[in-house]
Motif scaffolding. Structure first.
Motif, PDB file in Angstrom:
ATOM      1  N   HIS A   1       7.867 -34.607 -17.946  1.00 55.70           N
ATOM      2  CA  HIS A   1       6.796 -34.221 -18.859  1.00 55.70           C
ATOM      3  C   HIS A   1       5.766 -35.326 -19.109  1.00 55.70           C
ATOM      4  CE1 HIS A   1       8.597 -30.360 -19.857  1.00 55.70           C
ATOM      5  NE2 HIS A   1       9.764 -30.961 -19.997  1.00 55.70           N
ATOM      6  N   ILE A   2       6.087 -36.569 -18.731  1.00 54.86           N
ATOM      7  CA  ILE A   2       5.135 -37.660 -18.960  1.00 54.86           C
ATOM      8  C   ILE A   2       4.716 -38.309 -17.634  1.00 54.86           C
ATOM      9  CG2 ILE A   2       4.764 -39.903 -20.054  1.00 54.86           C
ATOM     10  CD1 ILE A   2       6.706 -39.071 -22.241  1.00 54.86           C
TER      11      ILE A   2
ATOM     12  N   ILE B   1       0.074 -45.921 -17.415  1.00 54.73           N
ATOM     13  CA  ILE B   1       0.634 -44.997 -18.402  1.00 54.73           C
ATOM     14  C   ILE B   1       1.013 -45.771 -19.662  1.00 54.73           C
ATOM     15  CG2 ILE B   1       2.484 -43.348 -18.882  1.00 54.73           C
ATOM     16  CD1 ILE B   1       2.627 -42.753 -15.914  1.00 54.73           C
ATOM     17  N   ASP B   2       0.557 -45.317 -20.778  1.00 54.36           N
ATOM     18  CA  ASP B   2       0.819 -45.990 -22.061  1.00 54.36           C
ATOM     19  C   ASP B   2       2.307 -45.909 -22.394  1.00 54.36           C
ATOM     20  OD1 ASP B   2       0.797 -47.084 -24.566  1.00 54.36           O
ATOM     21  OD2 ASP B   2      -0.808 -45.816 -25.344  1.00 54.36           O
ATOM     22  N   SER B   3       2.933 -47.053 -22.621  1.00 56.71           N
ATOM     23  CA  SER B   3       4.375 -47.102 -22.897  1.00 56.71           C
ATOM     24  C   SER B   3       4.736 -46.429 -24.217  1.00 56.71           C
ATOM     25  CB  SER B   3       4.861 -48.550 -22.912  1.00 56.71           C
ATOM     26  OG  SER B   3       4.172 -49.296 -23.907  1.00 56.71           O
TER      27      SER B   3
ATOM     28  N   LEU C   1       0.861 -39.160 -13.377  1.00 58.71           N
ATOM     29  CA  LEU C   1       0.754 -39.704 -12.025  1.00 58.71           C
ATOM     30  C   LEU C   1      -0.012 -38.774 -11.087  1.00 58.71           C
ATOM     31  CD1 LEU C   1       4.123 -41.418 -10.978  1.00 58.71           C
ATOM     32  CD2 LEU C   1       1.886 -42.479 -11.251  1.00 58.71           C
ATOM     33  N   LYS C   2      -0.503 -37.666 -11.614  1.00 53.99           N
ATOM     34  CA  LYS C   2      -1.161 -36.678 -10.756  1.00 53.99           C
ATOM     35  C   LYS C   2      -2.338 -37.253  -9.971  1.00 53.99           C
ATOM     36  CE  LYS C   2      -3.322 -32.101 -10.780  1.00 53.99           C
ATOM     37  NZ  LYS C   2      -3.751 -30.933 -11.598  1.00 53.99           N
TER      38      LYS C   2
ATOM     39  N   TYR D   1       1.198 -47.786  -4.449  1.00 48.19           N
ATOM     40  CA  TYR D   1       0.210 -46.895  -5.055  1.00 48.19           C
ATOM     41  C   TYR D   1       0.770 -46.295  -6.348  1.00 48.19           C
ATOM     42  CZ  TYR D   1      -2.591 -46.957  -0.758  1.00 48.19           C
ATOM     43  OH  TYR D   1      -3.373 -47.333   0.304  1.00 48.19           O
ATOM     44  N   PHE D   2       2.003 -45.790  -6.266  1.00 44.90           N
ATOM     45  CA  PHE D   2       2.605 -45.167  -7.448  1.00 44.90           C
ATOM     46  C   PHE D   2       2.904 -46.203  -8.532  1.00 44.90           C
ATOM     47  CE2 PHE D   2       3.801 -41.782  -4.343  1.00 44.90           C
ATOM     48  CZ  PHE D   2       3.178 -40.740  -4.991  1.00 44.90           C
TER      49      PHE D   2
END
Length: 283
Positions: A191-192, A170-172, A197-198, A162-163
């Protein structure tokens, strides 16, 4: 027409059983006899020590699985998504493989591992370090350890996937920009990765809360039945099964099931509100 199959299955297998359970919770159901008893089943629940033991066990199990089965799968997912790990597909397969194993087989294997006899694997490990064998499944702490180890073995790989799927979204370029600004690995994660991932974390948290409260078969197989010493392995669903199936008290079991549903709904609604799931996005 395309939605009709879902509507029919949802109505037959969810809506109808739910309303039927609500009705049954106000009844005393015996073979060939149904009597309305009003709130007697719920009143009886408030005085039932075994029910509160089951609630306590289920809550303890749920909380501990949340502590273990959210941060560690997230960490493993971040490691597998990085360049620090080789043979990533192999690790994914190895971690996910236990989820494909039947709970019946898994529970039986863990029961043999945690047997009180010296031949059990866990007691052999204790003997290797010079300690005496113990009755793992007869003590509250050691029995919970066995349940948690079984849960972690089975579900770590599932939550990790899932994670991993969340990390792929997420944009690299965000990490590249942070690296240019001098951010180290910890700051990039905090911070990213964590904020983005919330949504995945909330999803895993929601299903884990329900899974923890609804756990039954693992406990049933670990003790080879629904009876454990001093009810240390009794769960809410296990108590529902004991009353409804073993003692044929379907009305009382229906009340237990509805209380479980209410507990799970309240906890999840509260955590979704606290996590801001129901807040409207700013335009």
């Amino acid at each position: 027409m395309f939605v009709l199959p879902f509507i029919l299955s949802f109505s037959i297998f969810w809506i109808y059983p739910l309303f039927s359970t609500v009705k049954m919770s106000f009844q005393e159901i015996l073979p060939g006899q149904v009597d309305w008893v009003g709130l007697d089943n719920y009143t009886k629940l408030l005085k039932d020590k075994a029910f509160f033991t089951a609630v306590k066990n289920s809550f303890t199990y749920m909380i501990l699985t949340l502590v273990l089965l959210i941060p560690f799968p997230m960490l493993f997912a971040v490691l597998l998504d990085s360049n620090l790990v080789k043979a990533k597909n192999l690790w994914k397969a190895l971690l996910y493989l236990p989820a494909l194993t039947s709970v019946v087989i898994s529970g039986t294997l863990f029961r043999l591992m945690f047997t009180e006899y010296p031949t059990g694997q866990m007691n052999q490990i204790l003997q290797f370090f010079g300690m005496d064998s113990i009755a793992w499944l007869k003590g509250g702490t050691t029995a919970m350890f066995a349940l948690l180890l079984l849960a972690c073995w089975r579900w770590t790989g599932v939550n990790m996937l899932y994670f991993l799927s969340g990390l792929k979204g997420i944009d690299s370029t965000l990490y590249e920009s942070a690296e240019i600004d001098g951010a180290n690995s910890w700051k990039k994660f905090w911070h990213i990765t964590m904020p983005l991932l919330k949504p995945t974390t909330i999803y895993v948290l929601t299903i884990s809360i329900y899974a923890g409260l609804a756990m039954f078969l693992e406990s049933f197989m670990l003790w080879n039945g629904n009876t454990s010493p001093k009810n240390i392995g009794l769960t809410i669903v296990g108590y529902l099964y004991k009353r409804g199936i073993e003692k044929n008290q379907m009305g009382y079991a229906s009340a237990v099931g509805l209380v479980l549903l209410a507990i799970a709904l309240v906890i999840n609604i509260v955590q979704l509100i606290l996590n801001g799931t129901f807040k409207k996005e700013e335009k």
